[in-house]
Motif scaffolding. Structure first.
Motif, PDB file in Angstrom:
ATOM      1  N   GLN A  65       0.846  -1.185   0.000  1.00  0.00           N
ATOM      2  CA  GLN A  65       0.000   0.000   0.000  1.00  0.00           C
ATOM      3  C   GLN A  65       0.881   1.235   0.000  1.00  0.00           C
ATOM      4  OE1 GLN A  65      -2.084   1.069   3.642  1.00  0.00           O
ATOM      5  NE2 GLN A  65      -0.829  -0.350   4.855  1.00  0.00           N
ATOM      6  N   SER A  66       0.359   2.304  -0.586  1.00  0.00           N
ATOM      7  CA  SER A  66       1.102   3.560  -0.627  1.00  0.00           C
ATOM      8  C   SER A  66       0.130   4.734  -0.543  1.00  0.00           C
ATOM      9  CB  SER A  66       1.935   3.638  -1.916  1.00  0.00           C
ATOM     10  OG  SER A  66       2.731   4.805  -1.903  1.00  0.00           O
ATOM     11  N   PRO A  67      -0.567   4.860   0.580  1.00  0.00           N
ATOM     12  CA  PRO A  67      -1.544   5.945   0.722  1.00  0.00           C
ATOM     13  C   PRO A  67      -0.844   7.296   0.815  1.00  0.00           C
ATOM     14  CG  PRO A  67      -1.245   4.845   2.823  1.00  0.00           C
ATOM     15  CD  PRO A  67      -0.463   4.056   1.811  1.00  0.00           C
ATOM     16  N   SER A  68      -1.513   8.330   0.309  1.00  0.00           N
ATOM     17  CA  SER A  68      -0.941   9.671   0.376  1.00  0.00           C
ATOM     18  C   SER A  68      -1.326  10.383   1.659  1.00  0.00           C
ATOM     19  CB  SER A  68      -1.425  10.505  -0.809  1.00  0.00           C
ATOM     20  OG  SER A  68      -2.836  10.730  -0.718  1.00  0.00           O
ATOM     21  N   THR A  69      -2.390   9.907   2.306  1.00  0.00           N
ATOM     22  CA  THR A  69      -2.989  10.663   3.404  1.00  0.00           C
ATOM     23  C   THR A  69      -3.366   9.785   4.585  1.00  0.00           C
ATOM     24  OG1 THR A  69      -3.916  12.237   1.806  1.00  0.00           O
ATOM     25  CG2 THR A  69      -4.903  12.214   4.002  1.00  0.00           C
ATOM     26  N   LEU A  70      -3.020  10.266   5.774  1.00  0.00           N
ATOM     27  CA  LEU A  70      -3.546   9.693   7.017  1.00  0.00           C
ATOM     28  C   LEU A  70      -4.800  10.497   7.348  1.00  0.00           C
ATOM     29  CD1 LEU A  70      -3.613   8.150   9.696  1.00  0.00           C
ATOM     30  CD2 LEU A  70      -1.889   9.758  10.571  1.00  0.00           C
ATOM     31  N   PHE A  71      -5.939   9.842   7.398  1.00  0.00           N
ATOM     32  CA  PHE A  71      -7.225  10.513   7.608  1.00  0.00           C
ATOM     33  C   PHE A  71      -7.757  10.097   8.977  1.00  0.00           C
ATOM     34  CE2 PHE A  71     -11.671  11.546   7.002  1.00  0.00           C
ATOM     35  CZ  PHE A  71     -11.655  12.635   6.140  1.00  0.00           C
ATOM     36  N   ILE A  72      -7.795  11.052   9.896  1.00  0.00           N
ATOM     37  CA  ILE A  72      -8.244  10.783  11.265  1.00  0.00           C
ATOM     38  C   ILE A  72      -9.638  11.367  11.441  1.00  0.00           C
ATOM     39  CG2 ILE A  72      -7.766  11.132  13.716  1.00  0.00           C
ATOM     40  CD1 ILE A  72      -4.798  11.532  12.927  1.00  0.00           C
ATOM     41  N   THR A  73     -10.605  10.519  11.720  1.00  0.00           N
ATOM     42  CA  THR A  73     -11.975  11.005  11.856  1.00  0.00           C
ATOM     43  C   THR A  73     -12.708  10.227  12.934  1.00  0.00           C
ATOM     44  OG1 THR A  73     -13.922  11.724  10.597  1.00  0.00           O
ATOM     45  CG2 THR A  73     -13.056   9.519  10.112  1.00  0.00           C
ATOM     46  N   CYS A  74     -13.957  10.593  13.133  1.00  0.00           N
ATOM     47  CA  CYS A  74     -14.773  10.009  14.189  1.00  0.00           C
ATOM     48  C   CYS A  74     -15.269   8.616  13.796  1.00  0.00           C
ATOM     49  CB  CYS A  74     -15.950  10.939  14.477  1.00  0.00           C
ATOM     50  SG  CYS A  74     -16.921  10.496  15.937  1.00  0.00           S
ATOM     51  N   SER A  75     -15.567   7.820  14.798  1.00  0.00           N
ATOM     52  CA  SER A  75     -16.118   6.482  14.554  1.00  0.00           C
ATOM     53  C   SER A  75     -17.576   6.532  14.117  1.00  0.00           C
ATOM     54  CB  SER A  75     -16.023   5.638  15.830  1.00  0.00           C
ATOM     55  OG  SER A  75     -14.687   5.473  16.227  1.00  0.00           O
ATOM     56  N   ASP A  76     -18.189   7.708  14.184  1.00  0.00           N
ATOM     57  CA  ASP A  76     -19.598   7.884  13.839  1.00  0.00           C
ATOM     58  C   ASP A  76     -19.939   7.174  12.523  1.00  0.00           C
ATOM     59  OD1 ASP A  76     -22.056   9.241  12.753  1.00  0.00           O
ATOM     60  OD2 ASP A  76     -21.875  10.368  14.619  1.00  0.00           O
ATOM     61  N   SER A  77     -21.001   6.386  12.548  1.00  0.00           N
ATOM     62  CA  SER A  77     -21.366   5.569  11.384  1.00  0.00           C
ATOM     63  C   SER A  77     -21.785   6.388  10.169  1.00  0.00           C
ATOM     64  CB  SER A  77     -22.513   4.618  11.757  1.00  0.00           C
ATOM     65  OG  SER A  77     -23.678   5.352  12.124  1.00  0.00           O
ATOM     66  N   ARG A  78     -22.050   7.670  10.361  1.00  0.00           N
ATOM     67  CA  ARG A  78     -22.489   8.518   9.248  1.00  0.00           C
ATOM     68  C   ARG A  78     -21.331   9.073   8.430  1.00  0.00           C
ATOM     69  NH1 ARG A  78     -25.865  12.417  13.078  1.00  0.00           N
ATOM     70  NH2 ARG A  78     -23.944  12.006  14.285  1.00  0.00           N
ATOM     71  N   ILE A  79     -20.105   8.843   8.895  1.00  0.00           N
ATOM     72  CA  ILE A  79     -18.927   9.372   8.202  1.00  0.00           C
ATOM     73  C   ILE A  79     -18.325   8.283   7.318  1.00  0.00           C
ATOM     74  CG2 ILE A  79     -16.745  10.588   8.474  1.00  0.00           C
ATOM     75  CD1 ILE A  79     -19.149  11.943   9.871  1.00  0.00           C
ATOM     76  N   ASN A  80     -18.179   8.584   6.039  1.00  0.00           N
ATOM     77  CA  ASN A  80     -17.563   7.649   5.096  1.00  0.00           C
ATOM     78  C   ASN A  80     -16.401   8.372   4.414  1.00  0.00           C
ATOM     79  OD1 ASN A  80     -16.866   6.076   2.825  1.00  0.00           O
ATOM     80  ND2 ASN A  80     -18.909   5.188   2.732  1.00  0.00           N
ATOM     81  N   PRO A  81     -15.177   8.224   4.944  1.00  0.00           N
ATOM     82  CA  PRO A  81     -14.035   8.978   4.408  1.00  0.00           C
ATOM     83  C   PRO A  81     -13.818   8.818   2.907  1.00  0.00           C
ATOM     84  CG  PRO A  81     -13.446   7.965   6.490  1.00  0.00           C
ATOM     85  CD  PRO A  81     -14.790   7.403   6.105  1.00  0.00           C
ATOM     86  N   SER A  82     -13.948   7.591   2.411  1.00  0.00           N
ATOM     87  CA  SER A  82     -13.703   7.365   0.983  1.00  0.00           C
ATOM     88  C   SER A  82     -14.773   8.021   0.115  1.00  0.00           C
ATOM     89  CB  SER A  82     -13.649   5.859   0.695  1.00  0.00           C
ATOM     90  OG  SER A  82     -12.543   5.282   1.341  1.00  0.00           O
ATOM     91  N   MET A  83     -16.010   8.052   0.605  1.00  0.00           N
ATOM     92  CA  MET A  83     -17.075   8.711  -0.148  1.00  0.00           C
ATOM     93  C   MET A  83     -16.880  10.217  -0.144  1.00  0.00           C
ATOM     94  SD  MET A  83     -21.229   8.535   0.380  1.00  0.00           S
ATOM     95  CE  MET A  83     -21.314   6.802  -0.082  1.00  0.00           C
ATOM     96  N   ILE A  84     -16.540  10.763   1.029  1.00  0.00           N
ATOM     97  CA  ILE A  84     -16.345  12.208   1.152  1.00  0.00           C
ATOM     98  C   ILE A  84     -15.227  12.687   0.232  1.00  0.00           C
ATOM     99  CG2 ILE A  84     -15.510  14.023   2.711  1.00  0.00           C
ATOM    100  CD1 ILE A  84     -16.859  12.487   5.004  1.00  0.00           C
ATOM    101  N   THR A  85     -14.140  11.941   0.182  1.00  0.00           N
ATOM    102  CA  THR A  85     -12.963  12.359  -0.592  1.00  0.00           C
ATOM    103  C   THR A  85     -12.928  11.769  -1.995  1.00  0.00           C
ATOM    104  OG1 THR A  85     -11.692  10.517   0.320  1.00  0.00           O
ATOM    105  CG2 THR A  85     -11.575  12.615   1.495  1.00  0.00           C
ATOM    106  N   GLN A  86     -13.872  10.883  -2.272  1.00  0.00           N
ATOM    107  CA  GLN A  86     -13.908  10.216  -3.577  1.00  0.00           C
ATOM    108  C   GLN A  86     -12.575   9.558  -3.898  1.00  0.00           C
ATOM    109  OE1 GLN A  86     -16.867  10.027  -6.049  1.00  0.00           O
ATOM    110  NE2 GLN A  86     -17.326   9.917  -3.850  1.00  0.00           N
ATOM    111  N   THR A  87     -12.095   8.782  -2.938  1.00  0.00           N
ATOM    112  CA  THR A  87     -10.838   8.063  -3.106  1.00  0.00           C
ATOM    113  C   THR A  87     -11.083   6.564  -3.228  1.00  0.00           C
ATOM    114  OG1 THR A  87     -10.631   8.141  -0.688  1.00  0.00           O
ATOM    115  CG2 THR A  87      -9.341   9.738  -1.960  1.00  0.00           C
ATOM    116  N   GLU A  88     -10.106   5.891  -3.810  1.00  0.00           N
ATOM    117  CA  GLU A  88     -10.166   4.449  -4.007  1.00  0.00           C
ATOM    118  C   GLU A  88      -9.449   3.741  -2.856  1.00  0.00           C
ATOM    119  OE1 GLU A  88     -11.639   2.777  -6.363  1.00  0.00           O
ATOM    120  OE2 GLU A  88     -12.210   4.379  -7.752  1.00  0.00           O
ATOM    121  N   PRO A  89      -9.689   2.436  -2.698  1.00  0.00           N
ATOM    122  CA  PRO A  89      -8.919   1.662  -1.719  1.00  0.00           C
ATOM    123  C   PRO A  89      -7.420   1.851  -1.963  1.00  0.00           C
ATOM    124  CG  PRO A  89     -10.738   0.342  -2.532  1.00  0.00           C
ATOM    125  CD  PRO A  89     -10.710   1.585  -3.373  1.00  0.00           C
ATOM    126  N   GLY A  90      -6.672   2.018  -0.878  1.00  0.00           N
ATOM    127  CA  GLY A  90      -5.235   2.202  -1.002  1.00  0.00           C
ATOM    128  C   GLY A  90      -4.786   3.650  -0.964  1.00  0.00           C
TER     129      GLY A  90
END
Length: 224
Positions: free
Chosen positions: A38-63
């Motif tokens: 894996q070679s991610p560009s970003t460490l994304f720290i967010t809440c465990s809240d079930s309403r938050i979807n980091p990949s959807m918000i940022t429109q990023t792919e796995p990895g």
């Protein structure tokens, strides 16, 4: 008759089945590429809240994102609570060489509501939650005296924003982060996500003011 627990498990497993039979097949080449590294560009720290979807918000792919989730998107100061969050930061910065760390708070955050009511007897049965949220108490102090009855939507939002700024400050106590910042290899950014509108604003550490994504992009393009 199936119980609600059984029904929810069926729904979950059907999702896995759909992923196996359709989604994975459609993205097979991507997953084959990711299988060994894996070679991610970003460490994304967010809440465990079930309403938050980091990949959807940022429109990023796995990895593309290395994700850390916990109650209240908290980063304990280095040495305070060495564990999952601290080790993830260290690994992301030193081993994965991420270029960005984003701390993302959000609207209607239960952790922020709880922050003004930690002395409540309801937390007697949740001592770990109470102790964990102590890492955000300085954010509450920026708003002056607050009680549970004061916690309307706007106050929760303001507290969540201050908490993001506080956690960015906590990040700067981690040796791995300090070193990467000093070498110009890392950038930190704070976000606030409004669930009901889908809007994300960027919180400026220096001015403690908000910028829109459009404004941030315009500034970056101007610098290029």
């Amino acid at each position: 008759m199936k119980s609600e627990i059984e029904k929810s498990l069926i729904t979950l497993l059907k999702g896995v089945q759909h992923f196996d039979n359709e989604v994975f097949v459609e993205h097979k080449e991507l997953f084959e590429k990711l299988a060994s590294s894996q070679s991610p560009s970003t460490l994304f720290i967010t809440c465990s809240d079930s309403r938050i979807n980091p990949s959807m918000i940022t429109q990023t792919e796995p990895g593309e994102l290395f994700i850390v989730r916990n109650v209240g998107n908290i980063v304990p100061p280095y040495g305070e609570m060495l564990g999952g969050v601290s080790s993830a930061i260290e690994y992301a910065v030193l081993a994965l060489k991420v270029q960005h760390v984003v701390v993302c708070g959000h609207s209607n955050c239960g952790a922020m509501n709880a922050l003004c009511d930690l002395s409540s007897p309801k937390f007697d049965t949740m001592p770990t939650v109470r102790r964990w949220l102590r890492n955000a108490e300085a954010a509450r102090a920026t708003l002056g005296p607050l009680e549970a009855k004061d916690m309307g939507p706007e106050t929760v939002r303001e507290l969540a924003e201050q908490n993001v700024l506080l956690q960015l400050a906590h990040l700067r106590t981690h040796p791995a982060v300090v070193g990467a910042l000093s070498r110009g290899e890392l950038a930190l950014q704070g976000w606030f996500y409004e669930i009901g509108t889908g809007q994300i604003v960027i919180l400026d550490e220096q001015t403690r003011k908000m910028r829109s994504v459009d404004e941030a992009l315009a500034e970056l393009h101007a610098e290029a």
